[in-house]
Design an enzyme around this catalytic site. Structure first.
Site, PDB file in Angstrom:
ATOM      1  N   LYS A  14       3.051  37.085  84.645  1.00  0.00           N
ATOM      2  CA  LYS A  14       4.375  36.923  85.268  1.00  0.00           C
ATOM      3  C   LYS A  14       4.301  36.912  86.793  1.00  0.00           C
ATOM      4  CE  LYS A  14       6.370  40.578  83.423  1.00  0.00           C
ATOM      5  NZ  LYS A  14       5.264  41.210  82.665  1.00  0.00           N
ATOM      6  N   ARG A  89      13.965  45.173  81.391  1.00  0.00           N
ATOM      7  CA  ARG A  89      12.944  45.694  80.480  1.00  0.00           C
ATOM      8  C   ARG A  89      13.563  46.502  79.346  1.00  0.00           C
ATOM      9  NH1 ARG A  89       8.268  45.643  84.231  1.00  0.00           N
ATOM     10  NH2 ARG A  89       6.354  46.092  83.097  1.00  0.00           N
ATOM     11  N   ARG A 128      -8.078  43.237  85.652  1.00  0.00           N
ATOM     12  CA  ARG A 128      -7.251  43.460  86.853  1.00  0.00           C
ATOM     13  C   ARG A 128      -7.478  44.876  87.381  1.00  0.00           C
ATOM     14  NH1 ARG A 128      -0.930  42.259  86.100  1.00  0.00           N
ATOM     15  NH2 ARG A 128      -0.945  44.308  85.145  1.00  0.00           N
ATOM     16  N   ARG A 134      -4.700  49.966  90.683  1.00  0.00           N
ATOM     17  CA  ARG A 134      -3.586  50.399  89.831  1.00  0.00           C
ATOM     18  C   ARG A 134      -4.082  51.319  88.724  1.00  0.00           C
ATOM     19  NH1 ARG A 134       0.596  45.703  88.166  1.00  0.00           N
ATOM     20  NH2 ARG A 134       1.150  47.351  86.710  1.00  0.00           N
ATOM     21  N   ARG A 146       1.576  50.880  77.388  1.00  0.00           N
ATOM     22  CA  ARG A 146       2.460  49.892  78.045  1.00  0.00           C
ATOM     23  C   ARG A 146       2.804  48.751  77.089  1.00  0.00           C
ATOM     24  NH1 ARG A 146      -0.857  48.410  83.111  1.00  0.00           N
ATOM     25  NH2 ARG A 146       0.859  47.018  83.625  1.00  0.00           N
TER      26      ARG A 146
HETATM   27  P1  AMP Z   1       4.833  45.801  86.314  1.00  0.00           P
HETATM   28  O1  AMP Z   1       4.210  45.636  87.646  1.00  0.00           O
HETATM   29  O2  AMP Z   1       6.002  44.880  86.072  1.00  0.00           O
HETATM   30  O3  AMP Z   1       3.831  45.746  85.172  1.00  0.00           O
HETATM   31  O4  AMP Z   1       5.457  47.263  86.275  1.00  0.00           O
HETATM   32  C1  AMP Z   1       4.651  48.427  86.430  1.00  0.00           C
HETATM   33  C2  AMP Z   1       5.390  49.644  85.929  1.00  0.00           C
HETATM   34  O5  AMP Z   1       6.595  49.832  86.674  1.00  0.00           O
HETATM   35  C3  AMP Z   1       5.849  49.591  84.482  1.00  0.00           C
HETATM   36  O6  AMP Z   1       4.817  49.938  83.571  1.00  0.00           O
HETATM   37  C4  AMP Z   1       6.977  50.606  84.492  1.00  0.00           C
HETATM   38  O7  AMP Z   1       6.462  51.922  84.519  1.00  0.00           O
HETATM   39  C5  AMP Z   1       7.631  50.338  85.845  1.00  0.00           C
HETATM   40  N1  AMP Z   1       8.707  49.319  85.758  1.00  0.00           N
HETATM   41  C6  AMP Z   1       8.672  48.064  86.266  1.00  0.00           C
HETATM   42  N2  AMP Z   1       9.812  47.413  86.021  1.00  0.00           N
HETATM   43  C7  AMP Z   1      10.598  48.280  85.333  1.00  0.00           C
HETATM   44  C8  AMP Z   1      11.906  48.191  84.761  1.00  0.00           C
HETATM   45  N3  AMP Z   1      12.614  47.062  84.836  1.00  0.00           N
HETATM   46  N4  AMP Z   1      12.382  49.284  84.115  1.00  0.00           N
HETATM   47  C9  AMP Z   1      11.680  50.420  84.042  1.00  0.00           C
HETATM   48  N5  AMP Z   1      10.445  50.566  84.527  1.00  0.00           N
HETATM   49  C10 AMP Z   1       9.892  49.512  85.176  1.00  0.00           C
END
Ligand code: AMP
Length: 191
Positions: A14, A89, A128, A134, A146
């Protein structure tokens, strides 16, 4: 105004494809993961709360992330459009997003799923993790959590967009360029 929800499990590409879309079409990329990681680094009490949740692979509460999304959209009032990456989400975030956009006299144009198998997701995230710092990308148990959280809390949102005839899918496997080409073929009808 054009608003895209780019959808898919962690590791589906994404972020990368949002970057490509932004570059080609000039939309604004709203990555909630990036917003949260910035807050996490800030060292505030909120940042600490966010860190605990992200590092365990769990979701941050709706109210916290919604406030951030609202501020981001308000601070970019002149945008041609937004790419929502990592948001919504949960089902309640999806409903909230529609309401927030309606108040701003706009709406979601389409939701685009980047479809990638679980096996491929795990491989990509681990890779990654080797290249970035991360914590949530480096540990297999957290990655599995996740993906579990995605399947349970996030994937059902696809039905919400299907009901609105806004659901589109591309195969997210294979070469990045090819995936992007397939994305553009779909977007052409909207931009
Ligand atoms: P991402 O970079 O999109 O994979 O997001 C990393 C982490 O941020 C996720 O595993 C969640 O812990 C948190 N996160 C990101 N977007 C959301 C969201 N819309 N709602 C809740 N937690 C989020």
């Amino acid at each position: 105004m054009f608003n895209l929800v780019i959808f898919g499990a962690p590791g589906s590409g994404k972020g990368t494809q949002s970057g490509n879309i932004t570059e080609k079409y000039g939309f604004i990329h709203l990555s909630t993961g990036d917003l949260l990681r910035a807050e996490k680094k800030s060292g505030t009490a909120l940042g600490e709360q966010i860190k605990t949740l992200i590092d365990a692979g769990n979701l941050v509460p709706d109210e916290i992330i919604q406030e951030m999304v609202k501020n981001f959209v308000h601070n970019n009032k002149n945008a041609k459009g937004f790419i929502f990456d990592g948001f919504p989400r949960t089902s309640s975030q999806a409903v909230w997003l529609d309401q927030m956009l309606e108040e701003a006299n706009t709406k979601i144009s389409l939701m685009l799923l980047l479809d990638v198998s679980e096996e491929e997701l795990k491989k990509r995230i681990l890779l990654r993790g080797e290249q970035s710092s991360r914590a949530d990308d480096a540990n297999e148990k957290i990655i599995e959590n996740r993906i579990k959280v995605y399947n349970k809390q996030t994937a059902p949102i696809m039905d919400y967009y299907k009901e609105q005839n806004k659901y589109y899918r591309v195969d997210g496997k294979g070469k990045l360029d090819k995936v992007f080409e397939n994305i553009c073929t779909i977007l052409q009808a909207f931009v």
